[in-house]
Design a protein around this motif. Structure first.
Motif, short mmCIF file in Angstrom:
data_model
loop_
_atom_site.label_atom_id
_atom_site.label_comp_id
_atom_site.label_asym_id
_atom_site.label_seq_id
_atom_site.Cartn_x
_atom_site.Cartn_y
_atom_site.Cartn_z
N ILE A 141 -24.12 -9.56 -8.53
CA ILE A 141 -24.88 -9.00 -9.64
C ILE A 141 -24.03 -9.15 -10.89
CG2 ILE A 141 -26.05 -6.97 -10.55
CD1 ILE A 141 -27.17 -7.95 -7.81
N ASN A 142 -24.55 -9.86 -11.88
CA ASN A 142 -23.85 -10.06 -13.14
C ASN A 142 -24.66 -9.44 -14.27
OD1 ASN A 142 -21.91 -11.70 -11.87
ND2 ASN A 142 -23.22 -13.48 -12.10
N ILE A 143 -24.00 -8.70 -15.13
CA ILE A 143 -24.60 -8.23 -16.38
C ILE A 143 -23.79 -8.88 -17.49
CG2 ILE A 143 -25.12 -6.26 -17.85
CD1 ILE A 143 -25.48 -4.62 -15.29
N ASP A 144 -24.48 -9.72 -18.26
CA ASP A 144 -23.81 -10.55 -19.25
C ASP A 144 -24.23 -10.21 -20.68
OD1 ASP A 144 -22.56 -12.02 -17.25
OD2 ASP A 144 -24.12 -13.55 -17.20
N GLN A 145 -23.24 -10.21 -21.57
CA GLN A 145 -23.47 -10.11 -23.00
C GLN A 145 -22.86 -11.37 -23.62
OE1 GLN A 145 -25.10 -7.64 -24.94
NE2 GLN A 145 -24.90 -9.28 -26.42
N PRO A 150 -22.36 -18.16 -28.87
CA PRO A 150 -22.98 -17.66 -30.09
C PRO A 150 -23.57 -16.29 -29.81
CG PRO A 150 -24.48 -19.16 -29.02
CD PRO A 150 -23.20 -19.18 -28.21
N GLU A 151 -23.66 -15.47 -30.81
CA GLU A 151 -24.14 -14.11 -30.61
C GLU A 151 -25.62 -14.12 -30.24
OE1 GLU A 151 -24.54 -9.89 -32.98
OE2 GLU A 151 -23.34 -11.49 -33.84
N ILE A 152 -25.91 -13.57 -29.08
CA ILE A 152 -27.28 -13.36 -28.64
C ILE A 152 -27.38 -11.88 -28.33
CG2 ILE A 152 -29.01 -13.91 -26.88
CD1 ILE A 152 -27.68 -16.66 -26.59
N GLU A 153 -28.30 -11.19 -28.96
CA GLU A 153 -28.33 -9.73 -28.88
C GLU A 153 -28.77 -9.19 -27.54
OE1 GLU A 153 -29.77 -7.58 -32.17
OE2 GLU A 153 -28.98 -9.00 -33.63
N ASP A 154 -29.50 -9.95 -26.76
CA ASP A 154 -29.98 -9.46 -25.48
C ASP A 154 -28.84 -9.34 -24.48
OD1 ASP A 154 -32.68 -9.39 -26.29
OD2 ASP A 154 -32.92 -11.51 -25.83
N THR A 155 -29.03 -8.46 -23.50
CA THR A 155 -28.15 -8.35 -22.35
C THR A 155 -28.90 -8.93 -21.17
OG1 THR A 155 -27.08 -6.38 -23.26
CG2 THR A 155 -26.87 -6.74 -20.88
N PHE A 156 -28.21 -9.69 -20.33
CA PHE A 156 -28.85 -10.41 -19.25
C PHE A 156 -28.37 -9.93 -17.89
CE2 PHE A 156 -28.75 -13.08 -22.98
CZ PHE A 156 -30.06 -13.52 -23.06
N LEU A 157 -29.30 -9.80 -16.97
CA LEU A 157 -29.01 -9.48 -15.58
C LEU A 157 -29.23 -10.76 -14.78
CD1 LEU A 157 -28.66 -7.56 -13.10
CD2 LEU A 157 -31.15 -7.31 -13.16
N GLU A 158 -28.24 -11.08 -13.97
CA GLU A 158 -28.32 -12.27 -13.13
C GLU A 158 -27.98 -11.85 -11.71
OE1 GLU A 158 -26.63 -16.61 -13.98
OE2 GLU A 158 -25.04 -15.15 -13.64
N ILE A 159 -28.81 -12.24 -10.78
CA ILE A 159 -28.56 -11.97 -9.36
C ILE A 159 -28.40 -13.32 -8.68
CG2 ILE A 159 -29.41 -10.92 -7.24
CD1 ILE A 159 -31.10 -9.04 -8.99
N LYS A 160 -27.26 -13.50 -8.04
CA LYS A 160 -26.95 -14.78 -7.39
C LYS A 160 -26.65 -14.57 -5.92
CE LYS A 160 -24.92 -17.40 -11.15
NZ LYS A 160 -23.75 -18.20 -11.51
N LYS A 203 -30.77 -21.59 -18.78
CA LYS A 203 -29.33 -21.39 -18.63
C LYS A 203 -28.75 -21.06 -20.00
CE LYS A 203 -29.05 -24.39 -14.66
NZ LYS A 203 -28.44 -25.53 -14.03
N TYR A 204 -27.63 -20.36 -20.01
CA TYR A 204 -27.03 -19.94 -21.27
C TYR A 204 -26.74 -21.13 -22.18
CZ TYR A 204 -26.28 -15.44 -18.93
OH TYR A 204 -26.44 -14.25 -18.26
N VAL A 205 -26.28 -22.22 -21.61
CA VAL A 205 -25.95 -23.38 -22.43
C VAL A 205 -27.20 -23.92 -23.12
CG1 VAL A 205 -26.14 -25.05 -20.53
CG2 VAL A 205 -24.69 -25.57 -22.50
N ASP A 206 -28.34 -23.85 -22.47
CA ASP A 206 -29.59 -24.31 -23.09
C ASP A 206 -30.06 -23.33 -24.16
OD1 ASP A 206 -29.65 -26.58 -21.42
OD2 ASP A 206 -30.57 -25.40 -19.82
#
Length: 167
Positions: free
Chosen positions: A102-106, A110-120, A154-157
């Motif tokens: 479980i990843n919670i990413d900020q 570049p600054e992206i205001e959303d916080t992302f939850l990723e389950i792998k 994906k974050y890079v996109d």
């Protein structure tokens, strides 16, 4: 973790990518306790989407990066590079007997205001992937996350879109 990713792109957007990642594990005092660098070879394509929420992607190769970033920049000579920096909180959990990450990413740069939850999780076959996708769907439902909330990029996109001025 504080993560710095450098993506080496070759040719057009449909070609493979190599990601150089430096993971700085941060301790309770906010200091870097450990540093790990890895290379990951991926393709930008998604293998499959389950229930319009769960994306199956495929890392083709993962290896320790035993040279500094500058070496890889000169060695790969990519046609384009993209850099991302993020803070990541990570947990390993067992849900119904299966290991999930479980990843919670900020995204910081570049600054992206959303916080992302990723389950792998790791999968071994299509049947295994379908079973694990159903588990992920159930976990997301427990959290109140719907298919409309899902971000499949994906974050890079996402970085490429913010760079172009899109949102």
């Amino acid at each position: 973790y504080r993560q710095s990713d450098t993506y080496f792109m070759f040719g057009d957007d449909n070609m493979a990518r190599i990601r150089y990642r430096e993971d700085d594990r941060i301790n309770e005092e906010g200091e870097v306790a450990e540093i790990r660098a890895r290379l990951t070879y991926t393709t930008p394509t998604k293998e499959r989407v389950f229930d319009s929420m769960v994306v199956l992607s495929h890392s083709r190769f993962i290896a320790p990066a035993d040279r500094p970033l500058r070496f890889y920049q000169e060695y790969f000579q990519a046609s384009n590079t993209v850099e991302l920096k993020k803070d990541r909180l990570r947990w390993h959990i067992h849900y119904q007997g299966v290991l999930f990450y479980i990843n919670i990413d900020q995204i910081l740069e570049p600054e992206i205001e959303d916080t992302f939850l990723e389950i792998k999780t790791r999968t071994w076959s299509l049947v295994d992937a379908q079973t694990k996708a159903e588990s992920v769907r159930r976990m997301l439902a427990i959290l109140g996350i719907t298919p409309e909330d899902a971000v499949r990029q994906k974050y890079v996109d996402m970085h490429e879109k913010t760079k172009d001025g899109d949102s």
